[in-house]
Design a protein around this motif. Structure first.
Motif, mmCIF file in Angstrom:
data_model
loop_
_atom_site.group_PDB
_atom_site.id
_atom_site.type_symbol
_atom_site.label_atom_id
_atom_site.label_comp_id
_atom_site.label_asym_id
_atom_site.label_seq_id
_atom_site.Cartn_x
_atom_site.Cartn_y
_atom_site.Cartn_z
ATOM 1 N N ALA A 18 54.072 19.234 9.683
ATOM 2 C CA ALA A 18 55.226 19.983 10.167
ATOM 3 C C ALA A 18 56.132 20.358 8.995
ATOM 4 N N GLU A 19 57.050 21.318 9.220
ATOM 5 C CA GLU A 19 57.958 21.760 8.172
ATOM 6 C C GLU A 19 58.868 20.616 7.711
ATOM 7 N N SER A 20 59.172 19.697 8.600
ATOM 8 C CA SER A 20 60.043 18.568 8.254
ATOM 9 C C SER A 20 59.412 17.646 7.224
ATOM 10 N N ASP A 21 58.087 17.784 6.977
ATOM 11 C CA ASP A 21 57.450 16.985 5.928
ATOM 12 C C ASP A 21 57.774 17.520 4.538
ATOM 13 N N LEU A 22 58.351 18.728 4.451
ATOM 14 C CA LEU A 22 58.642 19.347 3.156
ATOM 15 C C LEU A 22 60.131 19.448 2.867
ATOM 16 N N VAL A 23 60.949 19.760 3.887
ATOM 17 C CA VAL A 23 62.387 19.989 3.692
ATOM 18 C C VAL A 23 63.173 19.020 4.569
ATOM 19 N N SER A 24 64.477 19.046 4.387
ATOM 20 C CA SER A 24 65.325 18.134 5.153
ATOM 21 C C SER A 24 65.248 18.429 6.639
ATOM 22 N N ALA A 25 65.655 17.434 7.423
ATOM 23 C CA ALA A 25 65.582 17.583 8.880
ATOM 24 C C ALA A 25 66.456 18.733 9.370
ATOM 25 N N SER A 26 67.622 18.944 8.728
ATOM 26 C CA SER A 26 68.529 19.999 9.181
ATOM 27 C C SER A 26 67.948 21.389 8.897
ATOM 28 N N VAL A 27 67.340 21.564 7.700
ATOM 29 C CA VAL A 27 66.734 22.850 7.356
ATOM 30 C C VAL A 27 65.527 23.117 8.251
ATOM 31 N N ALA A 28 64.735 22.064 8.484
ATOM 32 C CA ALA A 28 63.562 22.217 9.343
ATOM 33 C C ALA A 28 63.969 22.581 10.772
ATOM 34 N N ALA A 29 65.093 22.026 11.248
ATOM 35 C CA ALA A 29 65.560 22.314 12.613
ATOM 36 C C ALA A 29 65.950 23.784 12.755
ATOM 37 N N VAL A 30 66.567 24.348 11.691
ATOM 38 C CA VAL A 30 66.938 25.761 11.739
ATOM 39 C C VAL A 30 65.678 26.628 11.838
ATOM 40 N N GLY A 31 64.707 26.322 10.995
ATOM 41 C CA GLY A 31 63.462 27.081 11.024
ATOM 42 C C GLY A 31 62.748 26.950 12.355
ATOM 43 N N ARG A 32 62.732 25.730 12.909
ATOM 44 C CA ARG A 32 62.069 25.511 14.191
ATOM 45 C C ARG A 32 62.761 26.286 15.304
ATOM 46 N N GLY A 33 64.110 26.386 15.230
ATOM 47 C CA GLY A 33 64.847 27.149 16.236
ATOM 48 C C GLY A 33 64.473 28.622 16.211
ATOM 49 N N HIS A 34 64.323 29.174 14.995
ATOM 50 C CA HIS A 34 63.914 30.572 14.893
ATOM 51 C C HIS A 34 62.490 30.778 15.403
ATOM 52 N N ASP A 35 61.612 29.812 15.115
ATOM 53 C CA ASP A 35 60.235 29.895 15.635
ATOM 54 C C ASP A 35 60.236 29.967 17.158
ATOM 55 N N GLU A 36 61.035 29.115 17.785
ATOM 56 C CA GLU A 36 61.043 29.050 19.247
ATOM 57 C C GLU A 36 61.605 30.344 19.860
ATOM 58 N N GLN A 37 62.565 30.983 19.169
ATOM 59 C CA GLN A 37 63.076 32.261 19.670
ATOM 60 C C GLN A 37 61.978 33.328 19.682
ATOM 61 N N VAL A 38 61.180 33.343 18.617
ATOM 62 C CA VAL A 38 60.088 34.312 18.543
ATOM 63 C C VAL A 38 59.046 34.016 19.619
ATOM 64 N N ILE A 39 58.739 32.733 19.833
ATOM 65 C CA ILE A 39 57.743 32.342 20.839
ATOM 66 C C ILE A 39 58.211 32.752 22.238
ATOM 67 N N ARG A 40 59.501 32.514 22.520
ATOM 68 C CA ARG A 40 60.016 32.847 23.856
ATOM 69 C C ARG A 40 60.066 34.354 24.081
#
Length: 483
Positions: free
Chosen positions: A186-208
């Motif tokens: 997962a992205e959280s294995d590379l960057v901080s949890a807060s940065v990964a959460a932002v990226g994950r939020g954008h991913d979910e918007q695209v998926i929805r």
């Protein structure tokens, strides 16, 4: 006292018929004796290789159509066939290089068979265009791979669970990881949890939403914060369902999203789109049935001889070009795709304003917008060269079938019974009946079988070919000379 004039012996009518059929065939035909000298050469061979029959008959095959780099290997193989009776490859099409009289290299498909003491004969077709098309396809694949691996953009793909499916070379370089290590993480294995959460939020918007989205994201690297212009695109299955997200991240740090950097990134995007094979497009159909193009790449110039703005202004120009015989299928496939939202897939032809015809392959994925309009994102590929090759191959098959019908004493498809088919047995002399039985048993083992047997009034070339379940193709040709 009187005398009786001896009857004149003439060649069987079949020989003349065979020669006329060979001369009329679209297949190139050549006959080489056991010393490698060309003894026969039909008009199709003249057209293919550039040598007239008068110029080439009597010359060695090695010195004319065999490329210099392959002549030693050809001579060695020819000697093996003569000395050792090597029959490998006989009766089977082989694709090999050949040489035109002007020195250009051809790619040919050649089927060679033996004529015992008379040497060998071959039927040849030109595969040069098909070979070049395959090379062009490989170059396109290599180009796409090179773009992915050598672009300065970080490109990755993740599944619905947020775990990586793919990362490109730039991603590996920036994060000092390998693609193999990142798959499943997962992205959280590379960057901080807060940065990964932002990226994950954008991913979910695209998926929805099922729509692409571009945002500016900040990523800390030690004491430095770098800004990336990130475009996320939904990855969809053929049924239109989203199975992941493709992310394209461009480092925008140096200019801080300056207009120049944005313009350069946009230019790179358009260059990629407009240099892609075929025409990329977005096609829209309103609930009223009114069609329009909302986007067309520069590939439309090659296919339709029209500018992108022309197609966006009036989609009817393209629809009017569709060949009359293909319009019904085009309309039916579009209507079905609009109803089922299944991918659109169409093969047909268009007639351009200058009267030239192009054969096309179209594929796209539809989605329905809230207002009821259906939108297709896809591409059109020009398959004119492929279609021309198909038509040429069809003509060759028809010519070959016609040639076999004209030359064959017998041409039937018979049941794979234990004993040879009666029609064939009646043609073979008694002394070669056992040899015919051996040949038939070979065909029963689902193997190709060829031999020369004695007939009642001369030699017979017998060919047996396994067909579908429980059938054998039988061809019998009469040869010149005594049994």
């Amino acid at each position: 006292m009187f005398t009786v004039e001896a009857p004149q012996i003439t060649a069987p009518p079949a020989a003349g018929l065979r020669d006329r059929a060979v001369d009329a065939s679209a297949l190139a035909f050549l006959h080489v004796d056991r010393s490698g000298v060309i003894r026969d050469w039909n008009p199709a061979a003249e057209k293919l290789f550039g040598w007239t029959g008068a110029e080439i008959i009597g010359r060695r095959l090695t010195d004319t159509i065999i490329p210099p780099a392959l002549r030693s290997a050809h001579n060695a193989g020819f000697a093996r066939r003569l000395v050792g009776g090597d029959s490998g490859g006989l009766g089977h099409p082989m694709e090999v290089p050949a040489l035109h009289r002007d020195g250009s290299e051809l790619r040919i498909s050649m089927t060679v068979d033996a004529l015992e003491d008379e040497g060998f004969f071959a039927f040849v077709t030109d595969q040069t265009d098909g070979h070049r098309a395959q090379q062009e396809l490989q170059r396109s694949h290599t180009l796409i791979t090179a773009i992915l691996q050598h672009t300065t953009a970080m490109i990755s793909a993740k599944g619905l669970d947020g775990r990586y499916l793919f990362v490109n070379g730039e991603y590996e370089r920036i994060f000092q990881v390998t693609a193999a290590d990142m798959v499943g993480r997962a992205e959280s294995d590379l960057v901080s949890a807060s940065v990964a959460a932002v990226g994950r939020g954008h991913d979910e918007q695209v998926i929805r939403s099922g729509a692409a989205r571009t945002v500016l994201e900040e990523v800390p690297f030690g004491d430095e914060i770098r800004q990336y212009l990130v475009t996320r695109v939904p990855l969809t299955d053929p049924d239109g369902s989203v199975y992941g997200v493709c992310t394209i991240a461009i480092d925008d740090t140096e200019r801080r999203r300056s207009e120049d950097v944005i313009a350069a990134g946009e230019q790179r995007f358009w260059n990629t789109v407009n240099n892609a094979p075929g025409m990329l497009y977005q096609y829209r159909m309103e609930p009223t049935g009114e069609p329009s193009f909302t986007f067309v790449s520069d590939g439309c110039r090659d296919i339709f001889r029209l500018d992108p703005d022309d197609l966006v202004a009036s989609a009817g120009q393209v629809l009017d070009m569709i060949a009359e015989e293909d319009r019904a299928v085009f309309a039916a496939t579009v209507a079905e795709s609009a109803t089922t939202l299944e991918p659109w897939d169409w093969r047909g032809s268009v007639v351009r304003h200058d009267g030239s015809r192009r054969w096309l392959y179209g594929v796209s994925r539809p989605h329905r917008e809230p207002g009821g309009a259906v939108v297709w994102d896809g591409m059109l590929l020009d398959r004119t060269r492929e279609r021309s090759t198909e038509l040429d191959l069809e003509a060759v098959r028809n010519d070959l079938a016609d040639l076999v019908d004209r030359l064959a004493v017998l041409s039937v498809t018979a049941p794979a019974d234990p004993e040879p088919v009666a029609e064939l047995a009646r043609l073979v002399a008694e002394r070669d009946r056992e040899a015919l039985s051996d040949l038939w048993r070979t065909a029963l083992r689902r193997e190709r079988a060829d031999t020369i047997l004695a007939g009642h009034d001369g030699r017979l070339l017998v060919r047996l070919r396994p067909r579908g379940a429980g059938e054998i193709g039988v061809s019998c040709f009469r040869l010149d000379g005594p049994a």
